[in-house]
Design a protein around this motif. Structure first.
Motif, PDB file in Angstrom:
ATOM      1  N   SER A 266      36.187  48.052  47.637  1.00 48.59           N
ATOM      2  CA  SER A 266      34.980  48.061  48.651  1.00 48.59           C
ATOM      3  C   SER A 266      35.415  47.221  49.837  1.00 48.59           C
ATOM      4  CB  SER A 266      34.094  47.253  47.705  1.00 48.59           C
ATOM      5  OG  SER A 266      34.328  45.925  47.512  1.00 48.59           O
ATOM      6  N   GLY A 267      36.620  46.649  49.739  1.00 41.78           N
ATOM      7  CA  GLY A 267      37.030  45.875  50.939  1.00 41.78           C
ATOM      8  C   GLY A 267      36.752  44.349  50.693  1.00 41.78           C
ATOM      9  N   LYS A 268      36.188  44.129  49.639  1.00 40.60           N
ATOM     10  CA  LYS A 268      35.523  42.810  49.265  1.00 40.60           C
ATOM     11  C   LYS A 268      35.638  42.221  47.927  1.00 40.60           C
ATOM     12  CE  LYS A 268      33.974  40.839  53.273  1.00 40.60           C
ATOM     13  NZ  LYS A 268      34.831  40.026  53.979  1.00 40.60           N
ATOM     14  N   PHE A 269      36.433  41.236  47.206  1.00 47.63           N
ATOM     15  CA  PHE A 269      36.516  41.106  46.027  1.00 47.63           C
ATOM     16  C   PHE A 269      35.263  40.547  45.418  1.00 47.63           C
ATOM     17  CE2 PHE A 269      40.820  40.241  47.463  1.00 47.63           C
ATOM     18  CZ  PHE A 269      41.760  41.111  46.367  1.00 47.63           C
ATOM     19  N   THR A 270      34.872  41.071  44.171  1.00 50.16           N
ATOM     20  CA  THR A 270      33.611  40.632  43.452  1.00 50.16           C
ATOM     21  C   THR A 270      33.941  39.060  43.007  1.00 50.16           C
ATOM     22  OG1 THR A 270      34.372  40.970  41.370  1.00 50.16           O
ATOM     23  CG2 THR A 270      32.898  42.650  42.658  1.00 50.16           C
ATOM     24  N   SER A 271      33.117  38.210  42.693  1.00 55.84           N
ATOM     25  CA  SER A 271      33.407  36.987  42.510  1.00 55.84           C
ATOM     26  C   SER A 271      34.222  36.821  41.367  1.00 55.84           C
ATOM     27  CB  SER A 271      32.290  35.929  42.189  1.00 55.84           C
ATOM     28  OG  SER A 271      31.385  36.368  41.378  1.00 55.84           O
ATOM     29  N   GLN A 272      33.904  37.406  40.148  1.00 51.09           N
ATOM     30  CA  GLN A 272      34.986  37.663  38.925  1.00 51.09           C
ATOM     31  C   GLN A 272      36.349  38.126  39.558  1.00 51.09           C
ATOM     32  OE1 GLN A 272      34.563  41.033  36.067  1.00 51.09           O
ATOM     33  NE2 GLN A 272      33.936  39.253  34.592  1.00 51.09           N
ATOM     34  N   GLN A 273      36.409  39.298  40.326  1.00 52.89           N
ATOM     35  CA  GLN A 273      37.843  39.577  40.862  1.00 52.89           C
ATOM     36  C   GLN A 273      38.503  38.477  41.413  1.00 52.89           C
ATOM     37  OE1 GLN A 273      36.685  43.042  43.072  1.00 52.89           O
ATOM     38  NE2 GLN A 273      36.634  44.449  41.118  1.00 52.89           N
ATOM     39  N   ARG A 274      37.693  37.821  42.501  1.00 50.31           N
ATOM     40  CA  ARG A 274      38.306  36.754  43.100  1.00 50.31           C
ATOM     41  C   ARG A 274      38.882  35.571  42.301  1.00 50.31           C
ATOM     42  NH1 ARG A 274      36.738  34.292  48.589  1.00 50.31           N
ATOM     43  NH2 ARG A 274      35.753  36.059  48.667  1.00 50.31           N
ATOM     44  N   ASP A 275      38.053  35.299  41.035  1.00 55.03           N
ATOM     45  CA  ASP A 275      38.605  34.306  40.160  1.00 55.03           C
ATOM     46  C   ASP A 275      39.794  34.517  39.704  1.00 55.03           C
ATOM     47  OD1 ASP A 275      36.250  32.725  40.878  1.00 55.03           O
ATOM     48  OD2 ASP A 275      35.297  33.183  38.783  1.00 55.03           O
ATOM     49  N   ILE A 276      40.180  35.896  38.802  1.00 53.29           N
ATOM     50  CA  ILE A 276      41.167  36.439  38.413  1.00 53.29           C
ATOM     51  C   ILE A 276      42.409  36.364  39.618  1.00 53.29           C
ATOM     52  CG2 ILE A 276      42.426  38.123  37.080  1.00 53.29           C
ATOM     53  CD1 ILE A 276      40.461  36.599  35.481  1.00 53.29           C
ATOM     54  N   TYR A 277      42.034  36.848  40.759  1.00 51.36           N
ATOM     55  CA  TYR A 277      42.976  37.029  41.516  1.00 51.36           C
ATOM     56  C   TYR A 277      43.648  35.795  42.049  1.00 51.36           C
ATOM     57  CZ  TYR A 277      45.227  39.010  45.761  1.00 51.36           C
ATOM     58  OH  TYR A 277      46.528  39.371  46.878  1.00 51.36           O
ATOM     59  N   GLU A 278      43.081  34.879  42.018  1.00 48.34           N
ATOM     60  CA  GLU A 278      43.423  33.427  42.674  1.00 48.34           C
ATOM     61  C   GLU A 278      44.294  32.916  41.801  1.00 48.34           C
ATOM     62  OE1 GLU A 278      43.049  32.174  45.583  1.00 48.34           O
ATOM     63  OE2 GLU A 278      41.276  32.552  46.413  1.00 48.34           O
ATOM     64  N   ILE A 388      59.240  38.114  41.932  1.00 46.22           N
ATOM     65  CA  ILE A 388      58.326  37.181  41.308  1.00 46.22           C
ATOM     66  C   ILE A 388      56.913  38.095  41.107  1.00 46.22           C
ATOM     67  CG2 ILE A 388      57.200  35.196  41.451  1.00 46.22           C
ATOM     68  CD1 ILE A 388      59.635  33.913  42.321  1.00 46.22           C
ATOM     69  N   GLU A 389      56.530  38.503  39.916  1.00 42.35           N
ATOM     70  CA  GLU A 389      55.519  39.401  39.851  1.00 42.35           C
ATOM     71  C   GLU A 389      54.485  39.127  38.462  1.00 42.35           C
ATOM     72  OE1 GLU A 389      56.658  43.166  38.779  1.00 42.35           O
ATOM     73  OE2 GLU A 389      58.931  42.673  38.795  1.00 42.35           O
ATOM     74  N   PRO A 390      53.857  38.079  38.462  1.00 35.92           N
ATOM     75  CA  PRO A 390      53.032  37.643  37.692  1.00 35.92           C
ATOM     76  C   PRO A 390      51.682  38.580  37.752  1.00 35.92           C
ATOM     77  CG  PRO A 390      52.614  36.212  39.192  1.00 35.92           C
ATOM     78  CD  PRO A 390      53.948  36.914  39.841  1.00 35.92           C
ATOM     79  N   GLY A 391      51.115  38.568  36.364  1.00 33.70           N
ATOM     80  CA  GLY A 391      49.743  39.643  36.503  1.00 33.70           C
ATOM     81  C   GLY A 391      48.812  39.076  35.519  1.00 33.70           C
ATOM     82  N   ILE A 392      47.479  39.460  35.604  1.00 35.57           N
ATOM     83  CA  ILE A 392      46.526  39.065  34.694  1.00 35.57           C
ATOM     84  C   ILE A 392      46.029  40.681  34.130  1.00 35.57           C
ATOM     85  CG2 ILE A 392      44.411  38.162  33.967  1.00 35.57           C
ATOM     86  CD1 ILE A 392      45.456  35.713  35.269  1.00 35.57           C
ATOM     87  N   LEU A 423      37.579  45.299  34.296  1.00 36.79           N
ATOM     88  CA  LEU A 423      38.195  44.680  35.602  1.00 36.79           C
ATOM     89  C   LEU A 423      39.570  45.291  35.873  1.00 36.79           C
ATOM     90  CD1 LEU A 423      38.194  41.157  36.854  1.00 36.79           C
ATOM     91  CD2 LEU A 423      40.408  42.129  36.532  1.00 36.79           C
ATOM     92  N   GLY A 424      40.245  45.812  34.579  1.00 35.44           N
ATOM     93  CA  GLY A 424      41.653  46.321  35.163  1.00 35.44           C
ATOM     94  C   GLY A 424      42.602  45.411  34.905  1.00 35.44           C
ATOM     95  N   GLY A 425      43.588  45.257  36.005  1.00 34.02           N
ATOM     96  CA  GLY A 425      44.633  44.350  36.104  1.00 34.02           C
ATOM     97  C   GLY A 425      44.820  43.946  37.480  1.00 34.02           C
ATOM     98  N   VAL A 426      45.432  42.591  37.687  1.00 32.11           N
ATOM     99  CA  VAL A 426      45.825  42.184  38.877  1.00 32.11           C
ATOM    100  C   VAL A 426      47.240  41.646  38.789  1.00 32.11           C
ATOM    101  CG1 VAL A 426      45.667  40.230  40.834  1.00 32.11           C
ATOM    102  CG2 VAL A 426      43.615  41.193  39.501  1.00 32.11           C
ATOM    103  N   ARG A 427      48.154  42.118  39.710  1.00 33.91           N
ATOM    104  CA  ARG A 427      49.643  41.851  39.890  1.00 33.91           C
ATOM    105  C   ARG A 427      49.787  41.491  41.334  1.00 33.91           C
ATOM    106  NH1 ARG A 427      51.707  45.267  36.907  1.00 33.91           N
ATOM    107  NH2 ARG A 427      52.733  46.927  38.332  1.00 33.91           N
ATOM    108  N   ILE A 428      50.550  40.466  41.457  1.00 32.08           N
ATOM    109  CA  ILE A 428      50.963  40.171  42.924  1.00 32.08           C
ATOM    110  C   ILE A 428      52.628  40.052  42.939  1.00 32.08           C
ATOM    111  CG2 ILE A 428      51.009  38.854  44.911  1.00 32.08           C
ATOM    112  CD1 ILE A 428      48.106  38.112  43.911  1.00 32.08           C
TER     113      ILE A 428
END
Ligand SMILES: [Mn+2]
Length: 459
Positions: A266-278, A388-392, A423-428
């Motif tokens: 959507s271009g904007k993280f939901t608050s839950q997505q943002r929490d996990i992303y951070e 360096i690639e942690p994920g949740i 939510l799926g997954g987040v990796r950076i």
């Protein structure tokens, strides 16, 4: 890189393996469905490192007296019909600083003569079945005996040399990351509801393709980031999805890059997505900030794991003592893979040589779930390039299994996990050079903070 670079590298190798001959095999074309329709050619990375020649069907022999011969197929008078004017075997040898060339048809005889003289012939373990058969033919042995004949001395020497990247190699890697940065720039602008993963994958890779660059590996472009090796592009993006992209272009000399970003469709993280992303971002940055010579990659991995567990406790998904949770491996329900790997000519650099690249001698991989998947544990040195690639991830089948087995109930709040399903997954993931006194993220910046990712997605 010019002939003197490759000659100098071979001299270093020769010094490290002073006795015997050294055979470095190039790759052959690999048939896809019939011989004349091969997979895109990719040269063996050791061969690229010591010779730089991206041409099928070659072998480099460094004899015990130090003389070097490039073996290949002599020109056929009809080659010009199929290939046009092209570099000859002698041209390739000259570009690599190799003094002599010979018909590869005579290589087996030459190796036989060397072997009959009681001189050892060092070669590296094969990773393609075809290579095993070629080596078996060259040495007159059974293909099943090839593995046992490979040279641990040569493996150690190549690993030691290729682990430390030269300045010119860093330039190549940064060039690869720069192209990858453009891929992400376009992708963040293009990802929106209604488009398919296949469309985004095409847009993403096209940035490299129009620059005549290959991908270092098959990219992951998925709204199901919880499937870690997801190679399907079948889904359509929807608002509320997180799109995870893990990819990397090759440099002109075939050095890799390997970047992961996760973005809200959507271009904007939901608050839950943002929490996990951070939390994932904090783990990525903590590991980068701690990366320096003398620290082991296992320590970096455990630091990232600690950051993940601590963040998930704050969110209410985990509980209890964070140190004990990490020691027990409870965080691995959400972060089941390792922090990263070596990167260079190979995206997982030198993994064809085995765990010797990631683990010091005498140290074995952990058997604990999660830590067992750590590909790189050894002490960092200046010149290493690592990812360096942690994920949740919220992997429904894994959560169900652990809950059924009542695993780590003192650290995991299973009753809270329903909220995160889907939510799926987040990796950076970043590519990081270990410097004399710390580390440096390679390439131009690629949007990574919540604000920067959202800004890059704004249309
Ligand atoms: Mn990676």
């Amino acid at each position: 890189m010019d002939a003197s670079t490759y000659a100098a590298r071979r001299n270093v190798l020769r010094t490290a393996v002073p006795k015997g001959a050294i055979l470095i095999m190039g790759n052959a074309e690999a048939p896809k469905n019939y011989v004349e329709n091969p997979y895109p050619f990719r040269q063996d990375s050791h061969f690229l490192y010591y010779g730089g020649i991206s041409q099928a069907g070659l072998a480099l022999l460094i004899e015990a007296d130090g003389s070097e011969v490039l073996y290949g197929t002599p020109e056929h008078r009809d080659d010009v019909i199929w290939f046009g004017p092209h570099a000859t075997l002698d041209d390739h040898a000259a570009a690599a600083g190799i003094a002599a060339t010979a018909d590869i048809g005579g290589l087996a005889d030459r190796l036989g003569t060397i072997g009959d003289g009681g001189v050892a012939i060092h070669f590296l373990p094969p990773y393609r079945a075809e290579r095993s058969f070629v080596l078996a033919g060259l040495f007159g042995i059974d293909p099943r005996e090839v593995e046992a004949r490979t040279s641990i001395e040569l493996v150690r020497a190549v690993n030691a040399q290729r682990s430390i990247k030269e300045a010119a190699e860093i330039v190549e890697i940064e060039d690869a990351v720069a192209v990858t940065a453009r891929m992400y720039e376009v992708t963040m602008r293009s990802a929106e509801a209604g488009r398919t993963e296949a469309e985004i994958a095409a847009i993403h890779q096209a940035v490299a393709v129009v620059r005549d660059r290959r991908q270092a590996f098959e990219p992951i472009v998925t709204v199901c980031g919880d499937v870690l090796h997801n190679t399907s592009f079948a889904n359509t993006l929807e608002d509320g999805d997180l799109l995870l992209v893990d990819s990397g272009a090759e440099s002109p000399l075939h050095y890799a890059s390997d970047i992961t970003r996760t973005m809200p469709v959507s271009g904007k993280f939901t608050s839950q997505q943002r929490d996990i992303y951070e939390v994932v971002l904090a783990a990525n940055e903590a590991a980068i900030n701690a990366a320096r010579p003398g620290v082991t990659n296992r320590e970096l991995h455990l630091l990232a794991a600690h950051t993940v567990a601590s963040g998930l406790k704050d969110i209410g998904v985990m509980k209890g003592n964070v140190d004990k949770a990490v020691a027990a491996g409870a965080h691995a329900l959400f972060f089941p893979h390792g922090l990263g790997h070596m990167m260079g000519l190979d995206v997982h650099d030198m993994e064809d040589l085995g765990d010797i690249v990631g683990y010091p001698e005498g140290e074995e991989r952990s058997t604990q779930f999660g830590l067992a998947y750590l590909r790189m544990a050894r002490k960092l040195e200046p010149g290493f390039v690592i990812t360096i690639e942690p994920g949740i991830y919220f992997i429904a089948a894994l959560i169900e299994r652990w809950q059924g087995e009542k695993l780590h109930r003192s650290f995991i709040r299973y009753d809270k996990l329903d909220d995160f399903c889907g939510l799926g997954g987040v990796r950076i993931e970043d590519d990081v050079l270990i410097t004399e006194d710390g580390s440096r993220v390679l390439g131009p910046g690629i949007p990574k903070t919540v604000d920067d990712v959202e800004a890059a997605m704004a249309r």
